[in-house]
Design an enzyme around this catalytic site. Structure first.
Site, PDB file in Angstrom:
ATOM      1  N   ASN A  46     102.883 -52.034   7.935  1.00 32.32           N
ATOM      2  CA  ASN A  46     103.496 -51.657   9.205  1.00 32.32           C
ATOM      3  C   ASN A  46     102.402 -51.520  10.268  1.00 32.32           C
ATOM      4  OD1 ASN A  46     102.832 -49.408   7.555  1.00 32.32           O
ATOM      5  ND2 ASN A  46     104.123 -48.024   8.727  1.00 32.32           N
ATOM      6  N   ILE A  47     102.747 -51.938  11.480  1.00 37.07           N
ATOM      7  CA  ILE A  47     101.802 -51.928  12.597  1.00 37.07           C
ATOM      8  C   ILE A  47     102.438 -51.114  13.714  1.00 37.07           C
ATOM      9  CG2 ILE A  47     100.502 -53.338  14.229  1.00 37.07           C
ATOM     10  CD1 ILE A  47     100.864 -55.700  12.198  1.00 37.07           C
ATOM     11  N   GLU A  48     101.910 -49.911  13.916  1.00 36.43           N
ATOM     12  CA  GLU A  48     102.522 -49.008  14.901  1.00 36.43           C
ATOM     13  C   GLU A  48     101.963 -49.249  16.297  1.00 36.43           C
ATOM     14  OE1 GLU A  48     102.278 -45.055  13.158  1.00 36.43           O
ATOM     15  OE2 GLU A  48     103.911 -45.586  11.787  1.00 36.43           O
ATOM     16  N   CYS A  57     107.587 -53.232  11.336  1.00 35.98           N
ATOM     17  CA  CYS A  57     107.631 -52.786   9.941  1.00 35.98           C
ATOM     18  C   CYS A  57     106.856 -53.749   9.032  1.00 35.98           C
ATOM     19  CB  CYS A  57     109.068 -52.717   9.446  1.00 35.98           C
ATOM     20  SG  CYS A  57     110.069 -51.421  10.181  1.00 35.98           S
ATOM     21  N   GLU A  59     107.762 -55.114   6.229  1.00 33.37           N
ATOM     22  CA  GLU A  59     108.552 -56.252   5.743  1.00 33.37           C
ATOM     23  C   GLU A  59     108.533 -57.388   6.757  1.00 33.37           C
ATOM     24  OE1 GLU A  59     109.320 -53.072   5.959  1.00 33.37           O
ATOM     25  OE2 GLU A  59     110.994 -52.515   4.667  1.00 33.37           O
ATOM     26  N   CYS A  95     114.470 -50.813   6.505  1.00 31.75           N
ATOM     27  CA  CYS A  95     115.309 -50.348   7.616  1.00 31.75           C
ATOM     28  C   CYS A  95     116.360 -51.412   7.953  1.00 31.75           C
ATOM     29  CB  CYS A  95     114.450 -50.037   8.842  1.00 31.75           C
ATOM     30  SG  CYS A  95     113.925 -51.499   9.765  1.00 31.75           S
ATOM     31  N   CYS A  98     115.004 -54.719   9.375  1.00 30.27           N
ATOM     32  CA  CYS A  98     114.359 -55.549   8.340  1.00 30.27           C
ATOM     33  C   CYS A  98     115.395 -56.177   7.417  1.00 30.27           C
ATOM     34  CB  CYS A  98     113.346 -54.727   7.555  1.00 30.27           C
ATOM     35  SG  CYS A  98     111.867 -54.352   8.534  1.00 30.27           S
TER      36      CYS A  98
HETATM   37  N1  THU Z   1     108.656 -48.680   8.325  1.00 31.43           N
HETATM   38  C1  THU Z   1     108.421 -49.864   7.684  1.00 31.43           C
HETATM   39  O1  THU Z   1     107.305 -50.384   7.698  1.00 31.43           O
HETATM   40  N2  THU Z   1     109.446 -50.447   7.020  1.00 31.43           N
HETATM   41  C2  THU Z   1     110.718 -49.958   6.979  1.00 31.43           C
HETATM   42  O2  THU Z   1     111.606 -50.631   6.481  1.00 31.43           O
HETATM   43  C3  THU Z   1     110.992 -48.622   7.500  1.00 31.43           C
HETATM   44  C4  THU Z   1     109.926 -48.018   8.342  1.00 31.43           C
HETATM   45  C5  THU Z   1     107.554 -48.050   9.057  1.00 31.43           C
HETATM   46  C6  THU Z   1     107.739 -48.030  10.553  1.00 31.43           C
HETATM   47  C7  THU Z   1     106.838 -46.872  10.955  1.00 31.43           C
HETATM   48  O3  THU Z   1     105.530 -47.359  11.141  1.00 31.43           O
HETATM   49  C8  THU Z   1     106.847 -45.953   9.758  1.00 31.43           C
HETATM   50  O4  THU Z   1     107.412 -46.698   8.686  1.00 31.43           O
HETATM   51  C9  THU Z   1     107.646 -44.692   9.972  1.00 31.43           C
HETATM   52  O5  THU Z   1     108.933 -44.999  10.429  1.00 31.43           O
END
Ligand code: THU
Length: 140
Positions: A46-48, A57, A59, A95, A98
């Site tokens: 995941n890349i915020e 996310c 995925e 999520c 995704c």
């Molecule tokens: N996140 C994912 O990488 N995949 C998901 O399917 C659900 C959420 C990440 C997004 C964010 O960086 C962190 O989880 C918290 O929500």
């Protein structure tokens, strides 16, 4: 389509991908490992973003990496998530966004694996996680 694959190996790649996540805000790292029909594995974390909604996310990182390199057929995706620096305490389910992106590229044999470790995981079909989904066939 190939349906047999090394599930523990794919989960290990997802756990490793957590190390590439960029999570300065949530400190929740997710790793995904996408297996192509040809047997290659694309990893993503995941890349915020400071503008939270711009976060990508794990995925989708893995899927977009693969699709942007011309891959279109996939066998499975393994997902593992948990607090930064810690082993996953629970299964991390994809999520809604995704699940929708997975739907675009998943055939009927596609499997979604949510894992806590290489020996502790659950396997799902997309139909189980996204029943009555909206796909390309809906707009023919
Ligand atoms: N996140 C994912 O990488 N995949 C998901 O399917 C659900 C959420 C990440 C997004 C964010 O960086 C962190 O989880 C918290 O929500």
């Amino acid at each position: 389509m190939k349906t047999e694959f090394d599930t523990a190996g794919l989960v290990t790649a997802a756990l490793e991908a957590r190390g590439m996540a960029y999570t300065p805000y949530s400190h929740y790292t997710v790793g995904a490992a996408l297996l192509t029909a040809e047997g290659e594995i694309y990893q993503g974390g995941n890349i915020e973003n400071a503008s939270y909604g711009a976060t990508n996310c794990a995925e989708r990182t893995a899927i977009f990496k693969a699709v942007s390199e011309g891959r279109r057929k996939f066998s499975a995706i393994a997902i593992a998530g948990g607090l930064e620096g810690k082993e996953p305490a629970d299964y991390a389910y994809p999520c809604g966004i995704c699940r929708q992106v997975i739907k675009e590229f998943a055939g009927e044999d596609f499997r979604i694996i949510v894992a806590k470790s290489a020996g502790d995981y659950k396997v799902y079909t997309l139909e189980e996680l996204l029943p009555h989904g909206f796909g390309g066939e809906s707009i023919q």
